[in-house]
Design an enzyme around this catalytic site. Structure first.
Site, PDB file in Angstrom:
ATOM      1  N   ASP A  10      -2.397   4.602 -10.267  1.00 49.81           N
ATOM      2  CA  ASP A  10      -1.280   3.669 -10.523  1.00 49.81           C
ATOM      3  C   ASP A  10      -1.839   2.325 -11.011  1.00 49.81           C
ATOM      4  O   ASP A  10      -1.640   1.280 -10.382  1.00 49.81           O
ATOM      5  CB  ASP A  10      -0.409   3.482  -9.268  1.00 49.81           C
ATOM      6  CG  ASP A  10      -1.152   2.835  -8.101  1.00 49.81           C
ATOM      7  OD1 ASP A  10      -0.479   2.210  -7.241  1.00 49.81           O
ATOM      8  OD2 ASP A  10      -2.400   2.923  -8.043  1.00 49.81           O
ATOM      9  N   ASP A  15      -7.660   0.510  -9.987  1.00 49.17           N
ATOM     10  CA  ASP A  15      -7.555   1.858 -10.568  1.00 49.17           C
ATOM     11  C   ASP A  15      -8.328   1.945 -11.883  1.00 49.17           C
ATOM     12  O   ASP A  15      -8.953   2.956 -12.187  1.00 49.17           O
ATOM     13  CB  ASP A  15      -6.090   2.220 -10.844  1.00 49.17           C
ATOM     14  CG  ASP A  15      -5.216   2.179  -9.627  1.00 49.17           C
ATOM     15  OD1 ASP A  15      -4.884   1.078  -9.174  1.00 49.17           O
ATOM     16  OD2 ASP A  15      -4.878   3.261  -9.112  1.00 49.17           O
ATOM     17  N   ASN A  39       1.696   0.517  -7.874  1.00 51.72           N
ATOM     18  CA  ASN A  39       1.476  -0.932  -7.999  1.00 51.72           C
ATOM     19  C   ASN A  39       2.563  -1.589  -8.842  1.00 51.72           C
ATOM     20  O   ASN A  39       3.015  -2.706  -8.551  1.00 51.72           O
ATOM     21  CB  ASN A  39       0.121  -1.199  -8.669  1.00 51.72           C
ATOM     22  CG  ASN A  39      -1.035  -1.021  -7.725  1.00 51.72           C
ATOM     23  OD1 ASN A  39      -0.960  -1.437  -6.564  1.00 51.72           O
ATOM     24  ND2 ASN A  39      -2.086  -0.365  -8.188  1.00 51.72           N
ATOM     25  N   THR A 124      -5.694   7.614  -6.492  1.00 56.07           N
ATOM     26  CA  THR A 124      -5.893   6.200  -6.147  1.00 56.07           C
ATOM     27  C   THR A 124      -4.579   5.447  -6.066  1.00 56.07           C
ATOM     28  O   THR A 124      -4.540   4.216  -6.227  1.00 56.07           O
ATOM     29  CB  THR A 124      -6.820   5.516  -7.176  1.00 56.07           C
ATOM     30  OG1 THR A 124      -6.189   5.573  -8.464  1.00 56.07           O
ATOM     31  CG2 THR A 124      -8.180   6.185  -7.236  1.00 56.07           C
ATOM     32  N   PHE A 165      -0.917   0.277   1.488  1.00 57.43           N
ATOM     33  CA  PHE A 165       0.104   0.386   0.444  1.00 57.43           C
ATOM     34  C   PHE A 165       0.310   1.821  -0.050  1.00 57.43           C
ATOM     35  O   PHE A 165       1.452   2.300  -0.121  1.00 57.43           O
ATOM     36  CB  PHE A 165      -0.264  -0.532  -0.736  1.00 57.43           C
ATOM     37  CG  PHE A 165       0.713  -0.480  -1.867  1.00 57.43           C
ATOM     38  CD1 PHE A 165       0.450   0.294  -2.991  1.00 57.43           C
ATOM     39  CD2 PHE A 165       1.911  -1.188  -1.820  1.00 57.43           C
ATOM     40  CE1 PHE A 165       1.363   0.342  -4.050  1.00 57.43           C
ATOM     41  CE2 PHE A 165       2.830  -1.142  -2.867  1.00 57.43           C
ATOM     42  CZ  PHE A 165       2.549  -0.368  -3.979  1.00 57.43           C
ATOM     43  N   ASN A 166      -0.751   2.532  -0.451  1.00 54.80           N
ATOM     44  CA  ASN A 166      -0.584   3.869  -1.041  1.00 54.80           C
ATOM     45  C   ASN A 166       0.072   4.840  -0.060  1.00 54.80           C
ATOM     46  O   ASN A 166       0.858   5.697  -0.459  1.00 54.80           O
ATOM     47  CB  ASN A 166      -1.934   4.434  -1.511  1.00 54.80           C
ATOM     48  CG  ASN A 166      -2.482   3.717  -2.719  1.00 54.80           C
ATOM     49  OD1 ASN A 166      -1.736   3.066  -3.467  1.00 54.80           O
ATOM     50  ND2 ASN A 166      -3.793   3.799  -2.920  1.00 54.80           N
ATOM     51  N   HIS A 239     -10.771  -1.565  -4.208  1.00 55.95           N
ATOM     52  CA  HIS A 239     -10.537  -0.368  -3.408  1.00 55.95           C
ATOM     53  C   HIS A 239     -10.845   0.957  -4.128  1.00 55.95           C
ATOM     54  O   HIS A 239     -11.622   1.767  -3.653  1.00 55.95           O
ATOM     55  CB  HIS A 239      -9.070  -0.316  -2.975  1.00 55.95           C
ATOM     56  CG  HIS A 239      -8.575  -1.553  -2.308  1.00 55.95           C
ATOM     57  ND1 HIS A 239      -8.849  -1.859  -0.993  1.00 55.95           N
ATOM     58  CD2 HIS A 239      -7.797  -2.567  -2.778  1.00 55.95           C
ATOM     59  CE1 HIS A 239      -8.265  -3.009  -0.683  1.00 55.95           C
ATOM     60  NE2 HIS A 239      -7.622  -3.458  -1.749  1.00 55.95           N
ATOM     61  N   ASP A 240     -10.215   1.203  -5.253  1.00 50.17           N
ATOM     62  CA  ASP A 240     -10.118   2.552  -5.806  1.00 50.17           C
ATOM     63  C   ASP A 240     -11.429   3.191  -6.249  1.00 50.17           C
ATOM     64  O   ASP A 240     -11.625   4.403  -6.036  1.00 50.17           O
ATOM     65  CB  ASP A 240      -9.110   2.571  -6.962  1.00 50.17           C
ATOM     66  CG  ASP A 240      -7.691   2.344  -6.464  1.00 50.17           C
ATOM     67  OD1 ASP A 240      -6.853   1.868  -7.250  1.00 50.17           O
ATOM     68  OD2 ASP A 240      -7.424   2.637  -5.281  1.00 50.17           O
TER      69      ASP A 240
HETATM   70  O1  RIB Z   1      -4.051  -0.656  -0.768  1.00 48.78           O
HETATM   71  C1  RIB Z   1      -4.841  -0.622  -1.930  1.00 48.78           C
HETATM   72  C2  RIB Z   1      -4.339   0.426  -2.865  1.00 48.78           C
HETATM   73  O2  RIB Z   1      -3.009   0.143  -3.261  1.00 48.78           O
HETATM   74  C3  RIB Z   1      -5.134   0.489  -4.176  1.00 48.78           C
HETATM   75  O3  RIB Z   1      -5.106   1.793  -4.673  1.00 48.78           O
HETATM   76  C4  RIB Z   1      -4.365  -0.412  -5.087  1.00 48.78           C
HETATM   77  O4  RIB Z   1      -4.563  -0.082  -6.466  1.00 48.78           O
HETATM   78  C5  RIB Z   1      -2.960  -0.099  -4.671  1.00 48.78           C
HETATM   79  O5  RIB Z   1      -2.571   1.090  -5.346  1.00 48.78           O
HETATM   80 CA    CA Z   2      -4.298   2.188  -6.927  1.00 54.59          CA
END
Ligand code: RIB
Ligand code: CA
Length: 310
Positions: A10, A15, A39, A124, A165-166, A239-240
Site C-alpha cells: 500500500d 512500501d 495508507n 506490507t 495500522f496494517n 517498517h516494510d
Molecule cells: O504500521 C506501519 C505499516 O503501516 C507500514 O506498512 C506502513 O506502510 C503502513 O502501511
Molecule cells: Ca505499508
C-alpha cells in the site's frame, strides 16, 4: 537459486523501499506487485507502486490493483504520515509501468499456477488481497511457499494503543490468513522500530547516487518529518523493507515460533496482535514472529539493492 516473490503493498514511503529491496536483491525474483487500499486509497497506492518501479527502471514486473478496502470494515487511511497522495515529498513522475488489467487475485493466481516452485508472498499493508485469494481460491494455497507480513506488534500499537495500522485496517483478513496454515511470519513494530532512518542512514543511501537513491532521499525527507511531527520520531522507522529482509537475508532477522491471535471484537483493542511469547495460553504455535534485527546488515542489504536499480 533466487526465491520467487510477490509483493502486496500500500505505497506508502516504506512500501517503496520494500519494492526496491525485493526488485534489487539477487536472492529474490520479484514476479508481481499487487496493491491494496491502506495508507491511502487504492487509486493512489496503485499509481505509487507503478511510480516506484518506474523510478527504479523495473519494467518487466506486472502491477495489479486489488481490494479498495477491508473485508468488512470501512477503510481508514494514514495521510498523516504519507501525505495526501501517499508519496509526499518528491514531485511524482508519470508512471511508465502500466496497470495490469487483471485484479490482484487474478494476477497472483496466474503467477502461482505458472511458477516452477511455490512462491513467497511479502505483504506490507492490510492483507485483504491475500485473504480474498485464500477464501476464493483455496486450491492455490499449496503454491504459496510462505507469507511474510509487515504488521502487528508484540508490544504497543501505532494507530491505537494496542493495534498496529496494517492489522487494524483489516483484522478479519489477518485472522483468516493466519488460520490458513500457510507458513506465516509477522514482522511487527517491535522490530521495525529498530530500522530507523538516522542521518547516517540517509547519507549512506543517498551516497548510492543513482536516480532511485535520489528519489528515495526525497521520500525519506518527508517520511522522517511526518514521523517526527506525529510520533516524535525524527529518525523515521522504515517498517516494510524489514519484511523483505526475512527472505533476502534470513540471518538478519531473528524469528521465534510462537502463538499469534488477532483481536477482532475489542472495542478498544480491535486489530491487536496477541503474541504469546511465553506460552501462557498453551495454544499450538501458528506463526513465526520477528524479535531481533541486525540493523547494519539490514541497511547494507537495502543499500546494495538500491545500487542495483536505475
Ligand atoms: O504500521 C506501519 C505499516 O503501516 C507500514 O506498512 C506502513 O506502510 C503502513 O502501511
Ligand atoms: Ca505499508
Amino acid at each position: 537459486m533466487s526465491i520467487p516473490v510477490i509483493v502486496d503493498c500500500d505505497p506508502g514511503h516504506d512500501d517503496v523501499f520494500a519494492l526496491w529491496f525485493a526488485a534489487g536483491h539477487p536472492s529474490l525474483e520479484l514476479i508481481a506487485v499487487t496493491t491494496v487500499g491502506g495508507n491511502v486509497p487504492l487509486a493512489h497506492t496503485s499509481r505509487n507502486a507503478r511510480i516506484a518501479l518506474t523510478v527504479a527502471g523495473v519494467h518487466d514486473v506486472p502491477v495489479s490493483a486489488g481490494a479498495a478496502g477491508p473485508l468488512s470494515r470501512t477503510l481508514a487511511t494514514a495521510e498523516w504520515i504519507h501525505g495526501e497522495n501517499g508519496l509526499g515529498g518528491p514531485v511524482l513522475p508519470e508512471p511508465t509501468v502500466p496497470l495490469d488489467p487483471r485484479s490482484a487475485t487474478e494476477l497472483i493466481a496466474d503467477k502461482l499456477r505458472a511458477a516452477a516452485e511455490p512462491v513467497a508472498i511479502i505483504a506490507t499493508g492490510p492483507v485483504t488481497n491475500i485473504a480474498v485469494l485464500l477464501r476464493d481460491r483455496p486450491e492455490l494455497a499449496d503454491r504459496i511457499r510462505e507469507i511474510v507480513w509487515m504488521g502487528g506488534s508484540t508490544e504497543r500499537g501505532n494507530v491505537t494503543p494496542y493495534a498496529e495500522f496494517n492489522a487494524w485496517v483489516d483484522p478479519e483478513a489477518l485472522a483468516l490468513v493466519v488460520a490458513s496454515g500457510i507458513r506465516f511470519t509477522m514482522v511487527g513494530l517491535n522490530v521495525t522500530h529498530r530500522a530507523l532512518v538516522t542521518s547516517a542512514v540517509r547519507a549512506r543511501l543517498a551516497a548510492v547516487g543513482n536516480r532511485t537513491a535520489r528519489f528515495g532521499d526525497e521520500l525519506l525527507e518527508f517520511f522522517c518529518r511526518t514521523n517526527d511531527e506525529v510520533f516524535g520520531m525524527p529518525d523515521g522507522p522504515l517498517h516494510d523493507p524489514v519484511a523483505v529482509a526475512v527472505l533476502a537475508d534470513p540471518a538478519s532477522v531473528g524469528l521465534v515460533h510462537t502463538r499469534l491471535d488477532v483481536e477482532l471484537a475489542g472495542a478498544e483493542t480491535a486489530g491487536a496482535t496477541s503474541v504469546d511469547l511465553d506460552g501462557m495460553l498453551r495454544r499450538e504455535p501458528n506463526a513465526w514472529v520477528a524479535t531481533s534485527l541486525d540493523v547494519d546488515g539490514f541497511w547494507a542489504g537495502v543499500e546494495a539493492s538500491v545500487a542495483r536499480l536505475a
